[in-house]
Motif scaffolding. Structure first.
Motif: not given
Length: 404
Positions: A268-295
């Protein structure tokens, strides 16, 4: 809600001051970082009262957010302005809590706030990924695309939750029936035999004595009052404990170490983490900022502590896969696929496939888990009811034996 005065520095070194309404200092700091500013000083200056504060703190289902984003996307894509879209949405949204929230956002946008700033005023109710993604969409001019992606995200999130609820429905029904049967027998059936047992004049078997003691305790009004009070206090203390950092850490550790359950929880954690990170990266959010949101989206204290270290390692020049593996929470496939995605330059696409894979895995794993829980619950129910029946029959057999 309170108003905070802040002092921040831009990437060019210029000093910026202003005010922002939020729930706490952390929300203000997150808002400033998302704007590309570096917070230097944040102070609370006044309280902000809103008539709907009590209502807005109640939870809104993922499905409602999915409908909201889908309708919002349709209107923006058709050329309707943000203000016009919000005006239509507040009138036609069926969920009264969400409708009230949209109405407040509409009022704030009318006053000159941007959509993301207005949404951030309700950060205690709205998912952090919704606020962050809409801000990205405003800055990049792709608000319609972002809303479309968010709608799909909330649909998948709601699908996982519904799978878990549906899978747990049968064991919960069995559990409630078991408790009801046991309480009924102890409160109404066993007392009928008490007078007969007491008039037998012979010693009662130990199981029967235990059963009579339990029945007498359960039917005692003071015991019921004490038990109800104990349960109420326990629920209150547990809710407070669960909201603390230490409590979240301990609960997460226990769940992860529980056989079978921990394995599914990791998925469940892996699915939630991967889906949120993919969504953020797709729209051009920088990786570090994306990880803050995924957190904040993953909402797990162990993962949260680990992602802090991951972000620090990335700032030092590391890739994502190596420090992520060091957390020790996600399945090996997650870090391996992320490593492949980084090497191929298609991290967002690979992470999206990982999320889809674990969505399918969860369906099978949850079904397997429930197939193990069901016979165990039935066995426990049979043992309890069997103990009650045998305890009541044993004195009867003893009486016939004495007569013989």
């Amino acid at each position: 809600m309170a108003s905070f005065a802040y002092t921040a520095k831009t990437s060019a070194g210029a000093i910026v001051t202003g005010k922002f309404d939020a729930n706490d200092v952390d929300n203000v700091a997150t808002f400033l970082r998302n704007k590309g500013l570096f917070p230097m000083d944040i102070k609370e200056v006044s309280s902000v009262k809103k008539g709907n504060t009590l209502k807005s703190r109640k939870k809104i289902a993922s499905n409602d957010f999915a409908i909201f984003c889908r309708q919002f996307y349709t209107m923006i894509n058709a050329g309707v302005s943000v203000v016009g879209s919000l005006d239509l949405l507040r009138r036609q949204t069926e969920n009264p809590r969400l409708a009230q929230l949209i109405n407040d956002v509409y009022d704030d946008v009318q006053k000159g706030n941007s959509l993301s700033e207005a949404l951030n005023l309700h950060s205690d109710t709205l998912p952090i990924i919704l606020i962050s993604m809409i801000e990205v969409g405003e800055v990049s001019g792709t608000l319609d695309l972002v809303l479309d992606r968010l709608a799909l995200h909330f649909v998948k999130e709601n699908r996982i939750r519904q799978k878990i609820k549906t899978a747990m429905m049968y064991p919960m029904i069995i559990g409630c029936i078991a408790v009801a049967v046991v309480i009924f027998m102890l409160a109404f059936v066993v007392p009928k035999f008490m007078s007969m047992f007491s008039s037998m004049g012979t010693g009662l078997p130990l199981p029967t004595k235990i059963l009579l003691g339990i029945s007498h305790t359960v039917t005692n009004i003071w015991f019921l009052i004490g038990a109800a009070s104990f349960i109420a206090v326990s629920i209150y203390l547990f809710s407070k404990f669960r909201k603390s950092i230490k409590g979240r850490l301990i609960i997460s550790t226990i769940i992860l170490k529980t056989p079978k359950v921990g394995k599914n929880y990791r998925k469940i954690l892996a699915s939630r983490f991967a889906r949120a990170l993919s969504l953020l990266l797709e729209t051009g959010v920088p990786l570090i900022q994306a990880l803050e949101v995924v957190d904040k989206v993953v909402n797990n204290q162990i993962v949260s502590d680990g992602l802090v270290k991951v972000r620090e390692e990335i700032k030092r020049g590391s890739n994502l896969a190596s420090p992520l593996e060091g957390i020790g929470i996600f399945p090996v496939m997650v870090t391996q696929m992320i490593s492949i995605g980084e090497e191929a330059g298609s991290l967002d696409d690979i992470v999206g496939k990982v999320a889809d894979f674990y969505d399918e895995e969860l369906d099978t794993s949850i079904s397997q888990l429930i197939s193990l829980i069901e016979p165990v619950m039935i066995l426990v129910l049979a043992l309890v009811v069997g103990f009650i029946v045998i305890s009541m029959i044993m004195p009867v057999f003893g009486m016939y034996k004495n007569l013989g």
